[in-house]
Design an enzyme around this catalytic site. Sequence first.
Site, PDB file in Angstrom:
ATOM      1  N   TYR A  73       0.825  -1.215   0.000  1.00  0.00           N
ATOM      2  CA  TYR A  73       0.000   0.000   0.000  1.00  0.00           C
ATOM      3  C   TYR A  73       0.858   1.265   0.000  1.00  0.00           C
ATOM      4  CZ  TYR A  73      -4.063  -2.868   1.066  1.00  0.00           C
ATOM      5  OH  TYR A  73      -5.049  -3.795   1.023  1.00  0.00           O
ATOM      6  N   TYR A 186      -1.263 -11.681  -5.942  1.00  0.00           N
ATOM      7  CA  TYR A 186      -1.391 -11.590  -4.486  1.00  0.00           C
ATOM      8  C   TYR A 186      -0.262 -12.345  -3.802  1.00  0.00           C
ATOM      9  CZ  TYR A 186      -5.754  -9.069  -3.927  1.00  0.00           C
ATOM     10  OH  TYR A 186      -6.697  -8.084  -3.882  1.00  0.00           O
ATOM     11  N   SER A 276     -16.297  -0.857 -11.175  1.00  0.00           N
ATOM     12  CA  SER A 276     -16.460  -0.710  -9.739  1.00  0.00           C
ATOM     13  C   SER A 276     -16.800  -2.069  -9.162  1.00  0.00           C
ATOM     14  CB  SER A 276     -17.589   0.284  -9.447  1.00  0.00           C
ATOM     15  OG  SER A 276     -17.908   0.252  -8.078  1.00  0.00           O
TER      16      SER A 276
HETATM   17  C1  LIG Z   1     -15.359  -6.384   0.031  1.00  0.00           C
HETATM   18  C2  LIG Z   1     -14.144  -5.674  -0.563  1.00  0.00           C
HETATM   19  C3  LIG Z   1     -12.879  -5.898  -0.018  1.00  0.00           C
HETATM   20  C4  LIG Z   1     -11.763  -5.237  -0.544  1.00  0.00           C
HETATM   21  N1  LIG Z   1     -10.545  -5.451   0.024  1.00  0.00           N
HETATM   22  C5  LIG Z   1      -9.476  -4.795  -0.427  1.00  0.00           C
HETATM   23  C6  LIG Z   1      -8.210  -4.944   0.201  1.00  0.00           C
HETATM   24  O1  LIG Z   1      -8.060  -5.672   1.165  1.00  0.00           O
HETATM   25  N2  LIG Z   1      -7.165  -4.258  -0.315  1.00  0.00           N
HETATM   26  C7  LIG Z   1      -7.306  -3.421  -1.396  1.00  0.00           C
HETATM   27  O2  LIG Z   1      -6.335  -2.808  -1.808  1.00  0.00           O
HETATM   28  N3  LIG Z   1      -8.483  -3.273  -2.010  1.00  0.00           N
HETATM   29  C8  LIG Z   1      -9.561  -3.937  -1.550  1.00  0.00           C
HETATM   30  N4  LIG Z   1     -10.764  -3.761  -2.169  1.00  0.00           N
HETATM   31  C9  LIG Z   1     -10.783  -2.992  -3.412  1.00  0.00           C
HETATM   32  C10 LIG Z   1     -10.851  -1.496  -3.199  1.00  0.00           C
HETATM   33  O3  LIG Z   1     -11.886  -1.204  -2.303  1.00  0.00           O
HETATM   34  C11 LIG Z   1     -11.154  -0.849  -4.551  1.00  0.00           C
HETATM   35  O4  LIG Z   1     -10.191  -1.245  -5.502  1.00  0.00           O
HETATM   36  C12 LIG Z   1     -11.143   0.653  -4.498  1.00  0.00           C
HETATM   37  O5  LIG Z   1     -11.959   1.133  -3.461  1.00  0.00           O
HETATM   38  C13 LIG Z   1     -11.617   1.142  -5.854  1.00  0.00           C
HETATM   39  O6  LIG Z   1     -11.713   2.541  -5.861  1.00  0.00           O
HETATM   40  P1  LIG Z   1     -12.252   3.255  -7.169  1.00  0.00           P
HETATM   41  O7  LIG Z   1     -12.397   4.707  -6.838  1.00  0.00           O
HETATM   42  O8  LIG Z   1     -11.430   2.848  -8.333  1.00  0.00           O
HETATM   43  O9  LIG Z   1     -13.664   2.588  -7.469  1.00  0.00           O
HETATM   44  P2  LIG Z   1     -14.994   2.589  -6.603  1.00  0.00           P
HETATM   45  O10 LIG Z   1     -14.705   2.639  -5.150  1.00  0.00           O
HETATM   46  O11 LIG Z   1     -15.803   1.460  -7.118  1.00  0.00           O
HETATM   47  O12 LIG Z   1     -15.666   3.965  -6.974  1.00  0.00           O
HETATM   48  C14 LIG Z   1     -16.235   4.176  -8.222  1.00  0.00           C
HETATM   49  C15 LIG Z   1     -17.317   5.216  -8.016  1.00  0.00           C
HETATM   50  O13 LIG Z   1     -17.766   5.655  -9.274  1.00  0.00           O
HETATM   51  C16 LIG Z   1     -19.161   5.796  -9.243  1.00  0.00           C
HETATM   52  N5  LIG Z   1     -19.601   5.691 -10.628  1.00  0.00           N
HETATM   53  C17 LIG Z   1     -19.426   4.645 -11.478  1.00  0.00           C
HETATM   54  N6  LIG Z   1     -19.927   4.938 -12.682  1.00  0.00           N
HETATM   55  C18 LIG Z   1     -20.419   6.202 -12.598  1.00  0.00           C
HETATM   56  C19 LIG Z   1     -21.042   7.049 -13.533  1.00  0.00           C
HETATM   57  N7  LIG Z   1     -21.266   6.647 -14.785  1.00  0.00           N
HETATM   58  N8  LIG Z   1     -21.408   8.285 -13.121  1.00  0.00           N
HETATM   59  C20 LIG Z   1     -21.166   8.694 -11.841  1.00  0.00           C
HETATM   60  N9  LIG Z   1     -20.580   7.923 -10.912  1.00  0.00           N
HETATM   61  C21 LIG Z   1     -20.197   6.684 -11.299  1.00  0.00           C
HETATM   62  C22 LIG Z   1     -19.625   4.656  -8.351  1.00  0.00           C
HETATM   63  O14 LIG Z   1     -20.908   4.928  -7.813  1.00  0.00           O
HETATM   64  C23 LIG Z   1     -18.533   4.650  -7.292  1.00  0.00           C
HETATM   65  O15 LIG Z   1     -18.849   5.474  -6.214  1.00  0.00           O
HETATM   66  C24 LIG Z   1     -11.912  -4.379  -1.648  1.00  0.00           C
HETATM   67  C25 LIG Z   1     -13.170  -4.139  -2.193  1.00  0.00           C
HETATM   68  C26 LIG Z   1     -14.277  -4.786  -1.668  1.00  0.00           C
HETATM   69  C27 LIG Z   1     -15.623  -4.545  -2.286  1.00  0.00           C
END
Ligand SMILES: Cc1cc2nc3c(=O)[nH]c(=O)nc-3n(C[C@H](O)[C@H](O)[C@H](O)COP(=O)(O)OP(=O)(O)OC[C@H]3O[C@@H](n4cnc5c(N)ncnc54)[C@H](O)[C@@H]3O)c2cc1C
Length: 332
Positions: A73, A186, A276
């Site tokens: 991280y 991983y 997402s």
């Molecule tokens: C249960 C779980 C456990 C996890 N564990 C880990 C871990 O241990 N370690 C780690 O590194 N990562 C982990 N992750 C992954 C990590 O949480 C994600 O990779 C990270 O949060 C992704 O961030 P992001 O901003 O790319 O996407 P997201 O958090 O998915 O955000 C995308 C956002 O875009 C919005 N959006 C999408 N399309 C549109 C649109 N057309 N218009 C407007 N808004 C839109 C969505 O509503 C969302 O809010 C985990 C995820 C989950 C679900």
Amino acid sequence: MRREYGNEQVYFVGGGLASLAGAVYLVRDCGFPGRNIHILEEMKILGGSNDGAGDAEHGYVIRGGRMLNDETYENLWELLGTIPSVDQPGLSLREEITQFDNANPTRSRARLIDSTGEIQDVSSMGFDMADRLAMGKLLITPEPALGVTRINEWFAPHFFTTNFWYMWATTFAFQPWHSAVEFKRYMLRFMHEFPRIQTLEGVTRTPYNQYDSIIVPLHQYLEPLGVDFTLKCTVTDLEFKDGDGITVTAMNVVRDGTEDTIRIHEGDRVIITNGSMTEGSSLGSMTSAPGLNRSKGSSWKLWETSLRRSRGWGTRPPSPIMWMNPNGNPSR
Ligand SMILES: Cc1cc2nc3c(=O)[nH]c(=O)nc-3n(C[C@H](O)[C@H](O)[C@H](O)COP(=O)(O)OP(=O)(O)OC[C@H]3O[C@@H](n4cnc5c(N)ncnc54)[C@H](O)[C@@H]3O)c2cc1C
């Protein structure tokens, strides 16, 4: 020398961690004016997969929980090292989290239990020689050669009965049918967890859930800098310059139920972190299972509509590389 940005605007589609981090980097590292950064999020809350909402009466929803880790991280820790803690002025978020974790270290004493609740002895990983060989071979096999191979196409059935598999799979949420490439990544990324996988001591916890401990402070850092957050705003379509599929000229949005168009001018930028993990998820309750949600979420819909308007997106042919997995089956 600082670059002058004039009236250039940057639009982030989605208000997840990626967009919030992008906004911090733009302001902090590029000297980009916060007031010219726009974050468009379809949900009524920021954070994407790091959401956290609810109240004591109706219950709470937190769709994702990251297993933070001190040794990895690097980017996140660097980012949080410059964001002030909300609760402890003078400390960075990184310091606040480390302080909390040192005071409350993770140390599982019952990493695996059997069906009767008996704590299992996990001092051995439980590998046989074939498991070890397959593991070693996986680590040195290049990703293109693994292609779409699944974990259960790479390892023999015995592997899935080992203590190692139960501990690794439940730590990182793997299923046997998941990607062998992902499994290998991983393994490499978290190799240092091997000696302590049975206690989970490598897991770094935040004081609150990760929405309140990470997303809220990021929001509170960015808002006074003028960053513009628009919630309940879905980007539904992109228009491209002469259909080139790269240069966005307009974004069609539905803002609080009303259609609108945001014009993108020369020099502006649109940043989309497509996909997402949590969109399309459905919620259950203490008394009902979540229903299967077959509808596509907004990021995939946006991908599809934009794809129709562009040339050259998503047309790369699959890798032609053939490789033999340890069981002798060809995988592509
Ligand atoms: C249960 C779980 C456990 C996890 N564990 C880990 C871990 O241990 N370690 C780690 O590194 N990562 C982990 N992750 C992954 C990590 O949480 C994600 O990779 C990270 O949060 C992704 O961030 P992001 O901003 O790319 O996407 P997201 O958090 O998915 O955000 C995308 C956002 O875009 C919005 N959006 C999408 N399309 C549109 C649109 N057309 N218009 C407007 N808004 C839109 C969505 O509503 C969302 O809010 C985990 C995820 C989950 C679900």
